[in-house]
Design a protein around this motif. Structure first.
Motif, PDB file in Angstrom:
ATOM      1  N   GLU A 105       0.831  -1.209   0.000  1.00 25.34           N
ATOM      2  CA  GLU A 105       0.000   0.000   0.000  1.00 25.34           C
ATOM      3  C   GLU A 105       0.867   1.261   0.000  1.00 25.34           C
ATOM      4  OE1 GLU A 105      -2.529  -0.448   3.352  1.00 25.34           O
ATOM      5  OE2 GLU A 105      -3.955  -1.772   2.317  1.00 25.34           O
ATOM      6  N   LYS A 106       1.982   1.208   0.773  1.00 22.20           N
ATOM      7  CA  LYS A 106       2.888   2.367   0.794  1.00 22.20           C
ATOM      8  C   LYS A 106       3.479   2.628  -0.584  1.00 22.20           C
ATOM      9  CE  LYS A 106       4.318   2.195   5.654  1.00 22.20           C
ATOM     10  NZ  LYS A 106       5.393   1.784   6.582  1.00 22.20           N
ATOM     11  N   ASP A 107       3.857   1.538  -1.279  1.00 19.48           N
ATOM     12  CA  ASP A 107       4.404   1.688  -2.635  1.00 19.48           C
ATOM     13  C   ASP A 107       3.369   2.305  -3.569  1.00 19.48           C
ATOM     14  OD1 ASP A 107       6.770   0.606  -1.823  1.00 19.48           O
ATOM     15  OD2 ASP A 107       6.345  -1.427  -2.536  1.00 19.48           O
ATOM     16  N   LEU A 108       2.103   1.835  -3.448  1.00 15.80           N
ATOM     17  CA  LEU A 108       1.038   2.392  -4.279  1.00 15.80           C
ATOM     18  C   LEU A 108       0.835   3.874  -3.998  1.00 15.80           C
ATOM     19  CD1 LEU A 108      -1.780  -0.326  -4.251  1.00 15.80           C
ATOM     20  CD2 LEU A 108      -0.368   0.351  -6.172  1.00 15.80           C
ATOM     21  N   ILE A 109       0.769   4.204  -2.698  1.00 13.35           N
ATOM     22  CA  ILE A 109       0.559   5.609  -2.312  1.00 13.35           C
ATOM     23  C   ILE A 109       1.734   6.471  -2.762  1.00 13.35           C
ATOM     24  CG2 ILE A 109       0.352   7.169  -0.324  1.00 13.35           C
ATOM     25  CD1 ILE A 109      -1.107   4.780   1.103  1.00 13.35           C
ATOM     26  N   ALA A 110       2.954   5.937  -2.570  1.00 16.48           N
ATOM     27  CA  ALA A 110       4.142   6.699  -2.987  1.00 16.48           C
ATOM     28  C   ALA A 110       4.138   6.935  -4.488  1.00 16.48           C
ATOM     29  CB  ALA A 110       5.407   5.948  -2.564  1.00 16.48           C
ATOM     30  N   GLY A 111       3.754   5.895  -5.244  1.00 18.52           N
ATOM     31  CA  GLY A 111       3.681   6.040  -6.700  1.00 18.52           C
ATOM     32  C   GLY A 111       2.653   7.073  -7.113  1.00 18.52           C
ATOM     33  N   ARG A 112       1.482   7.030  -6.435  1.00 18.82           N
ATOM     34  CA  ARG A 112       0.423   7.989  -6.763  1.00 18.82           C
ATOM     35  C   ARG A 112       0.840   9.412  -6.408  1.00 18.82           C
ATOM     36  NH1 ARG A 112      -5.213   7.980  -7.470  1.00 18.82           N
ATOM     37  NH2 ARG A 112      -5.698  10.095  -8.133  1.00 18.82           N
ATOM     38  N   LEU A 113       1.474   9.573  -5.233  1.00 18.73           N
ATOM     39  CA  LEU A 113       1.941  10.904  -4.831  1.00 18.73           C
ATOM     40  C   LEU A 113       2.988  11.430  -5.797  1.00 18.73           C
ATOM     41  CD1 LEU A 113       2.202  10.457  -0.958  1.00 18.73           C
ATOM     42  CD2 LEU A 113       0.570  11.892  -2.183  1.00 18.73           C
ATOM     43  N   GLN A 114       3.873  10.522  -6.238  1.00 19.16           N
ATOM     44  CA  GLN A 114       4.901  10.934  -7.189  1.00 19.16           C
ATOM     45  C   GLN A 114       4.260  11.411  -8.492  1.00 19.16           C
ATOM     46  OE1 GLN A 114       7.460   7.769  -8.450  1.00 19.16           O
ATOM     47  NE2 GLN A 114       8.937   9.119  -9.421  1.00 19.16           N
ATOM     48  N   GLU A 115       3.231  10.654  -8.948  1.00 20.63           N
ATOM     49  CA  GLU A 115       2.519  11.062 -10.164  1.00 20.63           C
ATOM     50  C   GLU A 115       1.861  12.424  -9.982  1.00 20.63           C
ATOM     51  OE1 GLU A 115      -0.159   8.497 -12.110  1.00 20.63           O
ATOM     52  OE2 GLU A 115       1.159   6.758 -12.036  1.00 20.63           O
ATOM     53  N   ASP A 116       1.207  12.631  -8.806  1.00 23.59           N
ATOM     54  CA  ASP A 116       0.527  13.905  -8.554  1.00 23.59           C
ATOM     55  C   ASP A 116       1.514  15.073  -8.559  1.00 23.59           C
ATOM     56  OD1 ASP A 116      -1.824  12.576  -8.383  1.00 23.59           O
ATOM     57  OD2 ASP A 116      -1.949  12.585  -6.199  1.00 23.59           O
ATOM     58  N   VAL A 117       2.689  14.859  -7.929  1.00 26.75           N
ATOM     59  CA  VAL A 117       3.706  15.926  -7.883  1.00 26.75           C
ATOM     60  C   VAL A 117       4.199  16.237  -9.297  1.00 26.75           C
ATOM     61  CG1 VAL A 117       6.056  16.463  -7.126  1.00 26.75           C
ATOM     62  CG2 VAL A 117       4.433  15.473  -5.524  1.00 26.75           C
ATOM     63  N   LEU A 118       4.492  15.184 -10.073  1.00 27.98           N
ATOM     64  CA  LEU A 118       4.970  15.390 -11.439  1.00 27.98           C
ATOM     65  C   LEU A 118       3.899  16.063 -12.296  1.00 27.98           C
ATOM     66  CD1 LEU A 118       6.831  12.013 -12.076  1.00 27.98           C
ATOM     67  CD2 LEU A 118       7.880  14.257 -11.835  1.00 27.98           C
ATOM     68  N   GLU A 119       2.631  15.684 -12.054  1.00 31.61           N
ATOM     69  CA  GLU A 119       1.541  16.292 -12.834  1.00 31.61           C
ATOM     70  C   GLU A 119       1.411  17.774 -12.512  1.00 31.61           C
ATOM     71  OE1 GLU A 119      -3.176  15.464 -13.899  1.00 31.61           O
ATOM     72  OE2 GLU A 119      -2.115  14.176 -12.489  1.00 31.61           O
ATOM     73  N   GLN A 120       1.527  18.125 -11.227  1.00 32.35           N
ATOM     74  CA  GLN A 120       1.450  19.542 -10.844  1.00 32.35           C
ATOM     75  C   GLN A 120       2.616  20.336 -11.424  1.00 32.35           C
ATOM     76  OE1 GLN A 120       1.151  19.584  -6.579  1.00 32.35           O
ATOM     77  NE2 GLN A 120      -0.947  18.798  -6.556  1.00 32.35           N
ATOM     78  N   ARG A 121       3.776  19.708 -11.460  1.00 26.76           N
ATOM     79  CA  ARG A 121       4.931  20.379 -12.061  1.00 26.76           C
ATOM     80  C   ARG A 121       4.859  20.411 -13.586  1.00 26.76           C
ATOM     81  NH1 ARG A 121       9.937  17.730  -8.623  1.00 26.76           N
ATOM     82  NH2 ARG A 121       9.467  18.672  -6.601  1.00 26.76           N
ATOM     83  N   GLY A 122       3.922  19.621 -14.120  1.00 28.63           N
ATOM     84  CA  GLY A 122       3.795  19.570 -15.574  1.00 28.63           C
ATOM     85  C   GLY A 122       4.823  18.697 -16.235  1.00 28.63           C
ATOM     86  N   LYS A 123       5.379  17.733 -15.503  1.00 30.15           N
ATOM     87  CA  LYS A 123       6.457  16.908 -16.049  1.00 30.15           C
ATOM     88  C   LYS A 123       6.113  15.420 -16.076  1.00 30.15           C
ATOM     89  CE  LYS A 123      10.095  20.115 -14.631  1.00 30.15           C
ATOM     90  NZ  LYS A 123      11.335  20.280 -13.840  1.00 30.15           N
ATOM     91  N   LEU A 124       4.848  15.084 -15.876  1.00 28.08           N
ATOM     92  CA  LEU A 124       4.466  13.674 -15.857  1.00 28.08           C
ATOM     93  C   LEU A 124       4.443  13.114 -17.278  1.00 28.08           C
ATOM     94  CD1 LEU A 124       3.488  11.217 -14.260  1.00 28.08           C
ATOM     95  CD2 LEU A 124       1.163  12.096 -14.502  1.00 28.08           C
ATOM     96  N   GLN A 125       5.070  11.961 -17.457  1.00 29.22           N
ATOM     97  CA  GLN A 125       5.082  11.291 -18.749  1.00 29.22           C
ATOM     98  C   GLN A 125       4.932   9.785 -18.536  1.00 29.22           C
ATOM     99  OE1 GLN A 125       8.713  11.512 -21.041  1.00 29.22           O
ATOM    100  NE2 GLN A 125       7.685  10.990 -22.954  1.00 29.22           N
ATOM    101  N   ARG A 126       3.735   9.284 -18.810  1.00 25.81           N
ATOM    102  CA  ARG A 126       3.500   7.842 -18.697  1.00 25.81           C
ATOM    103  C   ARG A 126       3.878   7.182 -20.020  1.00 25.81           C
ATOM    104  NH1 ARG A 126      -1.490   9.776 -16.504  1.00 25.81           N
ATOM    105  NH2 ARG A 126      -1.608   9.518 -14.247  1.00 25.81           N
ATOM    106  N   PHE A 127       4.678   6.122 -19.927  1.00 28.24           N
ATOM    107  CA  PHE A 127       5.106   5.426 -21.141  1.00 28.24           C
ATOM    108  C   PHE A 127       4.086   4.344 -21.489  1.00 28.24           C
ATOM    109  CE2 PHE A 127       9.154   7.179 -19.588  1.00 28.24           C
ATOM    110  CZ  PHE A 127       9.524   7.872 -20.735  1.00 28.24           C
TER     111      PHE A 127
END
Length: 478
Positions: A105-127
């Motif tokens: 669950e921590k890994d899932l939450i960490a991954g989601r938080l990382q995505e949210d931070v990258l999305e706010q910064r405008g740098k999220l890129q899903r392959f």
């Protein structure tokens, strides 16, 4: 000696069975009489023994005896100790399982938080581009309803409906799953503006709010109309532009509307308040495209002034980018920091807001046409991007839609596969889920009548996008 002559109480008759069990032996009777008597007794005994009284097997008796011995040998203290050890082992196993679940669950939450931070910064890129496969031609659906070429379309936030508009001034709401028309707003004839509810000139652009509440449409009559998306009911009409309205976009998460026009200006509107906010100037030619996401900014293309501009609304400033050699006709944001554009010089470019020049440019992206020595590239009439991913699409009039894969950091652009579609691909949109692509196709270009492809069909093409099962990679665009 005297014990032999003592008689048992209550039993004066001698016991034949006891006598038979004594150590003295009798002579066997002659003529086989003893054998017959033995058989009779055996059969009688067999008849009298029931199934309930059958003795247990030797193995079961032995096991029971061993268990009894162990219980006798184990003291009360030893039993307590053994039970305590079992309890501790169970607790250990439960805690290990719980820790594994918590780590997951921590890994899932960490991954989601990382995505949210990258999305706010405008740098999220899903392959995700590597997972897509070319669709079967038989699975592509054509929805027909407009009489003239489709000019623009939008997909509802839940991916269940599509709104399309055309040169016939009409708006149609479609159900994606069934392909049926849910509602039609007919177009009016020129000169009926006073009494007709709807557009009476070519509709060039449309946008839908991120909550699906409002639909905005803009036409060549300089008008912006606001509709209630659920019921297709007309709410307001915004006036103020001095030429055709060519681009519309709602800021994500709000009801703030940006509009672009051939009068070279950008206007900001508050739809909730039915109010005009401000006007921005800067382009030197007609504005051909506009897009925005959640930041208080929008991006535009300036046609033959060959610039892409990022408008920072709050700071009242703009960033100017140069790169294409021809008129830039379409634009789409990939994330807050990156965008893709198409031009009539046949090139597609990917940009970062941190660099004045494109990160990558693909020339003659859809090939060329014409005789030898007079070859001209196919114009790029539309582009689309799957938000926060590495997948973009482009459309032209060379009878195909091309899908592209962006490299890490958006520094390269490679073709994935093409989808055959006859006609001018005037509008392209990915669904929010990435499960399908919608193309608005017409016999003519959305902005003019330079060519006409007679064999083309005016309509919407629903293109399913097949995915392979694989893990999703996420990284930041640099």
């Amino acid at each position: 000696m005297s014990s032999l002559f003592i008689k048992k109480k209550g039993n004066t008759k001698p016991d034949k069975k006891a006598e038979s069990g004594a150590g003295t032996k009798r002579k066997a009777p002659a003529n086989g009489e003893g054998k017959g008597r033995t058989k009779k007794m055996t059969s009688r005994l067999n008849e009298e023994i029931s199934s309930d009284s059958e003795p247990e097997s030797p193995a079961v008796e032995k096991k029971a005896r061993v268990q009894e011995d162990e219980e006798i040998e184990e003291t009360a203290q030893e039993k307590k100790l053994r039970l305590a050890k079992l309890y501790l082992e169970q607790l250990k196993e439960e805690e290990e399982e719980k820790a594994e679940v918590e780590d997951f669950e921590k890994d899932l939450i960490a991954g989601r938080l990382q995505e949210d931070v990258l999305e706010q910064r405008g740098k999220l890129q899903r392959f995700v581009a590597k997972d897509y496969q070319p669709p079967d031609i038989a699975d592509i659906r054509l929805l027909r309803g407009h009489q003239l070429p489709i000019t623009c379309l939008v997909i509802s936030p839940d991916d269940k409906q599509v709104f399309s508009a055309a040169k016939d001034c009409s708006i149609i709401k479609w159900d994606v799953e069934s392909g049926k028309k849910l509602h039609t707003i007919p177009g009016g004839r020129k000169g009926t503006e006073d009494r007709h509810v709807g557009h009476t000139a070519h509709i060039l652009c449309m946008a839908i709010s991120s909550d699906g509440k409002y639909l905005a449409t803009g036409d060549r009559n300089k008008l912006i109309m606001i509709w209630e998306a659920a019921l297709c009911k007309h709410l307001y009409t915004f006036t103020g532009h001095r030429d055709a309205v060519s681009g519309l976009s709602f800021r994500k998460g709000t009801h703030q509307l940006y509009s672009a026009s051939h009068d070279r200006s950008i206007k900001v509107w508050n739809v909730d308040e039915n109010a005009y906010v401000e006007t921005l100037f800067g382009h030197q030619d007609v504005i051909t495209g506009l897009d925005s996401l959640s930041r208080e900014r929008c991006v535009t293309t300036g046609g033959r002034d060959r610039t892409v501009r990022v408008w920072k609304i709050a700071e009242e400033s703009q960033l100017v980018f140069n790169g294409h050699e021809g008129s830039i006709d379409c634009i789409q944001l990939i994330n807050e920091e990156h965008m893709v554009t198409g031009a009539d010089d046949g090139s597609i470019a990917v940009w970062s807001v941190g660099k004045k020049k494109p990160l990558v440019t693909v020339k003659q992206a859809h090939g060329c046409h014409g005789d030898g020595g007079l070859e001209q590239p196919y114009w790029i009439s539309s582009v689309a991007a799957l938000q926060n991913s590495d997948t973009v699409a482009s459309g032209s009039n060379n009878s195909k839609v091309q899908l592209w894969k962006c490299g890490e950091g958006f520094r390269n652009l490679k073709p994935l596969f093409s989808i055959p579609l006859t006609g001018f691909v005037n509008s392209l949109k990915f669904s929010n889920s990435g499960n399908f692509l919608v193309a608005g196709v017409g016999q003519e270009h959305r902005l003019g009548r330079w060519w006409r492809i007679k064999e083309a069909k005016n309509g919407l093409y629903i293109i399913p996008l097949k995915k392979q099962n694989s893990e999703q990679d996420v990284t930041s665009g640099k």
